[in-house]
Design a protein around this motif. Structure first.
Motif, mmCIF file in Angstrom:
data_model
loop_
_atom_site.group_PDB
_atom_site.id
_atom_site.type_symbol
_atom_site.label_atom_id
_atom_site.label_comp_id
_atom_site.label_asym_id
_atom_site.label_seq_id
_atom_site.Cartn_x
_atom_site.Cartn_y
_atom_site.Cartn_z
ATOM 1 N N ASP A 197 0.855 -1.236 -0.122
ATOM 2 C CA ASP A 197 0.087 -0.121 -0.030
ATOM 3 C C ASP A 197 0.900 1.251 0.070
ATOM 4 O OD1 ASP A 197 -2.526 -1.113 -0.208
ATOM 5 O OD2 ASP A 197 -2.835 -0.899 1.784
ATOM 6 N N GLN A 198 1.933 1.127 0.709
ATOM 7 C CA GLN A 198 2.974 2.286 0.494
ATOM 8 C C GLN A 198 3.424 2.782 -0.545
ATOM 9 O OE1 GLN A 198 3.894 5.258 2.254
ATOM 10 N NE2 GLN A 198 4.724 4.239 4.119
ATOM 11 N N THR A 199 3.947 1.522 -1.501
ATOM 12 C CA THR A 199 4.363 1.793 -2.891
ATOM 13 C C THR A 199 3.220 2.154 -3.698
ATOM 14 O OG1 THR A 199 5.912 -0.219 -2.469
ATOM 15 C CG2 THR A 199 5.530 0.352 -4.714
ATOM 16 N N ARG A 200 1.954 1.525 -3.628
ATOM 17 C CA ARG A 200 0.759 2.033 -4.437
ATOM 18 C C ARG A 200 0.689 3.696 -4.140
ATOM 19 N NH1 ARG A 200 -1.737 -2.775 -2.090
ATOM 20 N NH2 ARG A 200 -1.602 -4.447 -3.684
ATOM 21 N N ALA A 201 0.685 4.060 -2.923
ATOM 22 C CA ALA A 201 0.312 5.285 -2.688
ATOM 23 C C ALA A 201 1.310 6.278 -3.209
ATOM 24 C CB ALA A 201 0.184 5.701 -1.191
ATOM 25 N N ARG A 202 2.616 5.786 -3.204
ATOM 26 C CA ARG A 202 3.773 6.678 -3.838
ATOM 27 C C ARG A 202 3.646 6.879 -5.308
ATOM 28 N NH1 ARG A 202 7.741 8.084 -0.354
ATOM 29 N NH2 ARG A 202 7.768 6.963 1.802
ATOM 30 N N ILE A 203 3.281 5.831 -5.885
ATOM 31 C CA ILE A 203 3.180 5.842 -7.468
ATOM 32 C C ILE A 203 1.728 6.523 -8.016
ATOM 33 C CG2 ILE A 203 2.790 4.456 -9.486
ATOM 34 C CD1 ILE A 203 4.454 2.305 -8.190
ATOM 35 N N MET A 204 0.655 6.076 -7.144
ATOM 36 C CA MET A 204 -0.824 6.619 -7.847
ATOM 37 C C MET A 204 -1.013 7.917 -6.941
ATOM 38 S SD MET A 204 -2.755 3.153 -8.151
ATOM 39 C CE MET A 204 -3.133 2.878 -6.382
ATOM 40 N N GLY A 205 -0.443 8.341 -5.736
ATOM 41 C CA GLY A 205 -1.053 9.306 -4.965
ATOM 42 C C GLY A 205 -2.183 8.941 -4.136
ATOM 43 N N HIS A 206 -2.745 7.805 -4.334
ATOM 44 C CA HIS A 206 -3.733 7.248 -3.291
ATOM 45 C C HIS A 206 -4.131 5.977 -3.198
ATOM 46 C CE1 HIS A 206 -5.974 5.791 -6.772
ATOM 47 N NE2 HIS A 206 -5.500 6.775 -7.714
ATOM 48 N N ILE A 207 -4.828 4.960 -2.447
ATOM 49 C CA ILE A 207 -4.945 3.832 -2.321
ATOM 50 C C ILE A 207 -6.498 3.428 -2.342
ATOM 51 C CG2 ILE A 207 -2.989 3.455 -1.469
ATOM 52 C CD1 ILE A 207 -4.247 2.721 1.405
ATOM 53 N N TRP A 208 -6.928 2.404 -2.538
ATOM 54 C CA TRP A 208 -8.380 1.913 -2.520
ATOM 55 C C TRP A 208 -8.566 1.620 -0.986
ATOM 56 C CZ3 TRP A 208 -6.235 -1.633 -6.554
ATOM 57 C CH2 TRP A 208 -5.383 -2.507 -5.931
ATOM 58 N N HIS A 209 -10.103 1.573 -0.755
ATOM 59 C CA HIS A 209 -10.673 1.386 0.535
ATOM 60 C C HIS A 209 -10.399 -0.112 0.889
ATOM 61 C CE1 HIS A 209 -13.174 1.202 3.812
ATOM 62 N NE2 HIS A 209 -14.345 1.037 3.126
ATOM 63 N N GLU A 210 -9.892 -0.321 2.097
ATOM 64 C CA GLU A 210 -9.716 -1.630 2.339
ATOM 65 C C GLU A 210 -10.843 -2.281 3.166
ATOM 66 O OE1 GLU A 210 -7.533 -3.244 1.468
ATOM 67 O OE2 GLU A 210 -5.970 -1.720 0.783
ATOM 68 N N GLY A 211 -12.031 -1.458 3.302
ATOM 69 C CA GLY A 211 -13.399 -2.052 3.984
ATOM 70 C C GLY A 211 -13.562 -1.747 5.232
ATOM 71 N N SER A 212 -12.352 -1.126 6.108
ATOM 72 C CA SER A 212 -12.381 -0.789 7.445
ATOM 73 C C SER A 212 -11.310 0.262 7.416
ATOM 74 C CB SER A 212 -11.985 -2.280 8.282
ATOM 75 O OG SER A 212 -12.096 -1.989 9.935
ATOM 76 N N ASN A 213 -11.282 0.836 8.808
ATOM 77 C CA ASN A 213 -10.309 1.697 9.399
ATOM 78 C C ASN A 213 -10.021 2.606 8.172
ATOM 79 O OD1 ASN A 213 -8.287 2.595 11.087
ATOM 80 N ND2 ASN A 213 -6.706 1.691 10.084
ATOM 81 N N MET A 214 -11.131 3.459 7.744
ATOM 82 C CA MET A 214 -11.269 4.496 6.763
ATOM 83 C C MET A 214 -12.203 5.728 7.337
ATOM 84 S SD MET A 214 -13.131 6.094 4.302
ATOM 85 C CE MET A 214 -14.414 4.950 3.833
ATOM 86 N N ILE A 215 -11.539 6.901 7.416
ATOM 87 C CA ILE A 215 -12.365 8.019 7.804
ATOM 88 C C ILE A 215 -12.492 9.101 6.508
ATOM 89 C CG2 ILE A 215 -10.094 9.287 8.486
ATOM 90 C CD1 ILE A 215 -11.775 10.666 10.500
#
Length: 425
Positions: A197-215
């Motif tokens: 997820d850290q790698t995805r966030a650095r490349i895309m600037g965002h990540i997808w919802h994991e179903g929990s722990n999201m504000i």
């Protein structure tokens, strides 16, 4: 405690009173109002796990908690539901003085429909943010720190997307009785949510919802609904955000632990469901979602997933079982080396076939460069994991050297398994 300053939960007797007192306090201190949403499948026999989870969450949060519930069965099979709802509601009101509001949906048959129900009833005017958690979630952060970070990051622009929410890391809560299989599953989820997820966030600037722990901002839950016909409805929900230029930012410091499946069979069942859901969503994206600037990464993920499932993994498995050893022995016998080839000798032996020099150069230099880059990424992730281990975040605060060496050994074995095809001959 600053979180409870000016707030007397004992004086409230209904959810309306609790909510009004909480919002009054937030306005007094000029702070945003938060509400927590939890989905739960009501059980006919025993709901002790629900009560245990609510007890944990009410010690972590002073804000209102909205519990959306559904139940299995149809018709007469659900005759027990009304009595059980009254039992749960009375228990929550007696022990938590209106902090927890329970809503039951008779038409809901999935978590997605429960989430949609919350979106229908939550008030955008009264609450600034909503936090979505699974019933087994055990967050490690405070309410105040989470809202503070949301205030700072939500509304910013990343890679062309407007950030409307934060997605924290969801890792498994390890139990010693789960054994090595449970530890491997914990490590797999750890790598997925703390490294990939850290790698995805650095490349895309965002990540997808994991179903929990999201504000996210409350209006997001009202505008974007989940599709109950998909197994990975949280990923499809993310896609709806992306199509409008909105996104979730990755926030790894907001760690939440979840319940580890109780057996290896349960782990396999969950993995099978995720794989089936991934393919279902990939074909849904390819068929129904137009390619655009905002959905380009999701389309790349869909096509890459289908290619990997139907071409790459079968080919790789075949090579591991039959091919790499034969290829290595042939290179060794004809060219004297496996890893570095002589372009002149190769071209002579192959009678001057065009492009051989380029292919040999790629084999000699691009291959090792890729391997070294991969090793560098693994080392970097491992250092990051050690930092979390030192702070007590890995395998739920097990900081003994036993767990460090167990993880280290697992990573070494994982690395050796990648090199196995090169040395098996």
């Amino acid at each position: 405690d600053e979180d409870t300053q000016g707030f007397d939960s004992e004086a409230t007797t209904t959810t309306e009173q609790y909510e009004a007192q909480y919002i009054s306090r937030q306005k007094h201190f000029s702070e945003p109002a938060l509400i927590v949403n939890i989905c739960y499948l009501l059980e006919k026999i025993c709901n002790n796990f629900l009560y245990e989870s609510i007890e944990w969450l009410t010690t972590m949060f002073t804000c209102p908690i909205h519990l959306t519930m559904n139940a299995r069965g149809e018709g007469i099979e659900r005759a027990w539901v009304p009595e059980k709802i009254r039992e749960v509601q009375n228990y929550l009101l007696e022990h938590y003085h209106g902090q927890v509001q329970a809503t039951f949906s008779d038409s809901s048959r999935s978590k997605a429909e429960n989430c949609n129900l919350f979106g229908e009833v939550v008030s955008v005017e009264r609450f600034n943010y909503a936090l979505r958690l699974d019933i087994d979630a055990r967050p490690t952060y405070s309410e105040r720190s989470l809202v503070k970070c949301a205030n700072e990051l939500i509304g910013t622009i990343r890679n062309g997307f407007t950030i409307v929410g934060l997605q924290g890391a969801c890792v498994e809560c390890y139990e010693s009785r789960a054994g090595l299989g449970g530890f491997m599953e914990c490590h797999t989820e750890w790598a997925e949510h703390m490294e990939k997820d850290q790698t995805r966030a650095r490349i895309m600037g965002h990540i997808w919802h994991e179903g929990s722990n999201m504000i996210a901002e409350t209006w997001v839950f009202k505008k974007y609904v989940s599709n109950p016909s998909l197994l990975l409805e949280d990923k499809e929900w993310t896609l709806k955000l992306l199509r409008d230029g909105n996104a979730l930012a990755y926030f790894p410091l907001a760690v939440s632990y979840g319940q580890l499946p109780s057996s290896f069979g349960a782990i396999q069942k969950r993995r099978k469901r995720w794989m089936k859901g991934g393919m279902q969503l990939a074909f849904h994206v390819m068929k129904h979602v137009p390619m655009s600037y905002f959905t380009r990464y999701f389309h790349c993920w869909a096509y890459a997933g289908v290619f990997a499932y139907f071409v790459w993994f079968p080919t790789l498995n075949a090579l591991i079982l039959f091919g790499f050893g034969v290829i290595g022995r042939k290179c060794q016998s004809q060219m004297g080396s496996v890893f570095f080839l002589d372009p002149d000798l190769t071209e002579a032996e192959l009678k001057g076939v065009n492009g051989v020099r380029i292919l040999v150069w790629l084999w000699n230099w691009l291959g090792p460069a890729t391997l070294f880059a991969f090793v560098g990424v693994v080392v970097g992730h491992f250092v990051n994991t050690l930092a979390f281990w030192h702070r007590g975040k890995f395998v739920n605060a097990r900081k003994g050297y036993k767990w460090f060496w167990l993880q280290f050994g697992y990573i070494i074995l994982d690395g050796v398994s990648l090199l196995f095809p090169l040395v098996r001959f």
